[in-house]
Design an enzyme around this catalytic site. Structure first.
Site, short mmCIF file in Angstrom:
data_model
loop_
_atom_site.label_atom_id
_atom_site.label_comp_id
_atom_site.label_asym_id
_atom_site.label_seq_id
_atom_site.Cartn_x
_atom_site.Cartn_y
_atom_site.Cartn_z
N LYS A 102 3.49 8.23 0.70
CA LYS A 102 2.55 7.27 0.12
C LYS A 102 1.12 7.71 0.40
O LYS A 102 0.83 8.27 1.47
CB LYS A 102 2.82 5.90 0.74
CG LYS A 102 2.00 4.74 0.22
CD LYS A 102 2.47 3.47 0.93
CE LYS A 102 1.75 2.22 0.46
NZ LYS A 102 2.27 1.02 1.15
N SER A 152 3.79 -2.59 -1.68
CA SER A 152 2.78 -1.66 -2.18
C SER A 152 3.24 -0.21 -2.23
O SER A 152 2.56 0.63 -2.81
CB SER A 152 1.53 -1.76 -1.31
OG SER A 152 1.80 -1.39 0.02
N SER A 201 6.12 -4.02 2.27
CA SER A 201 5.72 -3.00 1.31
C SER A 201 6.66 -1.82 1.18
O SER A 201 6.49 -1.00 0.29
CB SER A 201 4.31 -2.47 1.65
OG SER A 201 3.36 -3.46 1.39
#
Length: 485
Positions: free
Chosen positions: A89, A164, A188
């Site tokens: 990420k 996320s 997330s």
């Protein structure tokens, strides 16, 4: 990109586990260089349709793949992750590469060194393909708000991939990476895992060093892997976890093989099930799948203990205050100097982090009371079970969900079952358990006590054996053949 005839090779890689791919490398039936090059092309071809990546690192990936291939060719010792193409990420530092947090204010934020988790994975021989899309500043459960555009669900691109860590979940579900490393401050990792139909864990706080990763709040920050199967997930955490003196909250415990209990019977265990909490304002099909999972556990010899949860609203508010205050503090320069770089929703949520010292410290102190409450609830039980999310992935652009005749705001709906694990720092594993008629998945969340990851994998693998791994999405959803001429 011209895909192989009927996507045959790609479909094979879509369903290939890390352990299976490792065996094919060892037998020299597949080459890490060829697989890496192939997945890089597939990932690039998927971008217009699912948009899971922010940046590719092809030179590094191919160099690491060549090193992995040399290990297999020489029959030198290799880990399960040697030659495995993966991504991280874009909150996680990669040397000489921007860490953007999906916000244009950070486009020039170039890291000087790898983060601790990338260091560990590199040492294990894994192959870094690039960095994945995320909600702006990692502040949203849908991954629609990003300076690089929304992430779409590879199972149904008209729907969200969750956030996320949406790019992480989507890339693994789409088969363009064997695994991904995401971050989780309130759900997330687990929310996008549920939305895309992959396995994701938020480990015990500090299990994976957060050194070199952009922080929301040190009290809530977690790193964890997203994978296709439970066994894959345990393999990645076994390599990625470990003590790091550079990280203040790093868990100082010996290295573990987190797959060591997989295959051990569950008979004799007890599970805590807050049934009203799990079924109220939950999609009827998700409720049905959840009850089916409970029945599987019963047949496996697990005792079901039902319990009512007290009102958790004060604890939810405390978690939100800690998370929002930390995010505002860590992004204060952007708020002050580049507010135009922020989406209005992100800006609004950041400003909500402007709280008094009294509110903040009360929220931190309230954690002790919540830990005691959780301990009392869990007395006599080995783990707790909830749905991961109460609804299926919504359509892109949807901001409310109608359920049982009422409208619900999306943000609190998606984090209903996930936030308290961050507040307590305890591990939680999301495992897919079904799909609806729109090919959208749902999942259950297995929650343990501090340090209980191996137990969660034991339970998750037993459920996976009964439920099966979700079939991969149709590549035609997100990889289109180029038109000739």
């Amino acid at each position: 990109m011209e895909m192989p005839k009927q996507c045959e090779e790609y479909n094979f890689l879509l369903s290939c586990t890390i352990r299976q791919l490792h065996q094919l490398y060892q037998s020299r039936e597949l080459s890490p260089v060829e697989v890496t090059a192939y997945l890089l092309r597939a990932a690039e071809a998927s971008q217009p349709h699912i948009n899971s990546f922010i940046r590719f690192t092809p030179e590094r990936a191919l160099a690491e793949a060549r090193r992995a291939e040399a290990i297999f060719m020489s029959k030198a010792p290799a880990t399960l992750l040697t030659g495995m193409p993966y991504n991280v990420k874009d909150l996680i530092n990669v040397a000489h590469t921007p860490t953007t947090l999906a916000c244009e204010a950070y486009y020039d934020n170039i890291a000087s060194e790898d983060s601790a988790v990338v260091e560990r994975l590199t040492a294990a021989g894994a192959v870094l393909m690039g960095k994945t899309n995320t909600s702006q500043l990692a502040m949203g459960p849908t991954n629609e708000v990003s300076s690089f555009g929304p992430v779409r669900n590879p199972r149904n691109p008209r729907h969200i991939a969750g956030g996320s860590s949406g790019g992480s979940g989507a890339s693994v579900a789409a088969g363009v990476s064997t695994f991904s490393i995401g971050t989780d401050q309130g759900g997330s990792i687990r929310i996008p895992s549920a939305c895309s139909g992959v396995v994701g864990i938020k480990p015990t706080h500090g299990r994976i060093s957060y050194y070199g990763t952009a922080s929301a709040s040190h009290l809530c920050d977690h790193l964890g892997p997203l994978t296709r199967t439970v066994d894959d997930n345990a393999a990645v955490l076994s390599c990625a976890g470990g003590y790091d003196p550079r990280h203040k909250y790093s868990l100082n415990r010996p290295a573990e093989d987190f797959s060591r209990l997989i295959g051990t019977p569950l008979r004799g265990m007890s599970v805590l099930v807050p049934l009203d909490f799990c079924l109220a304002d939950t999609d009827p099909l998700i409720a049905k799948e959840f009850l089916s999972v409970l029945e599987i556990l019963r047949t496996e010899g697990v005792r079901i203990k039902e319990a009512a949860l007290p009102d958790l609203s004060d604890y939810w508010t405390a978690h939100q205050i800690i998370f929002m205050a930390g995010n505002q503090y860590n992004n204060r320069q952007v708020i002050d100097n580049h507010p135009d770089a922020l989406d209005p929703e992100t800006y609004k949520r950041l400003k909500a982090g402007h709280v008094s010292a009294e509110e903040y410290y009360r929220s931190v102190e309230l954690k002790d009371k919540f830990e005691q409450l959780f301990s009392e609830l869990m007395e006599g039980c080995d783990f707790m079970l909830t749905p991961t999310i109460p609804v299926f992935p919504c359509a892109l652009g949807q901001d409310h969900i109608e359920l049982n005749g009422r409208n619900h705001a999306i943000h609190p709906m998606y984090s209903r079952y996930t936030w308290f694990c961050n507040y307590l720092g305890i591990p939680a594993l999301s495992v897919p358990c079904g799909m609806n008629s729109d090919s959208l998945p749902c999942a259950v969340q297995i929650i343990g006590r501090w340090g209980d990851e191996a137990l969660l994998y034991q339970i998750g693998a037993a459920l996976e054996d009964q439920l099966g791994v979700l079939p991969p999405p149709d590549p035609a959803n997100y990889i289109k053949k180029k038109k000739k001429g």
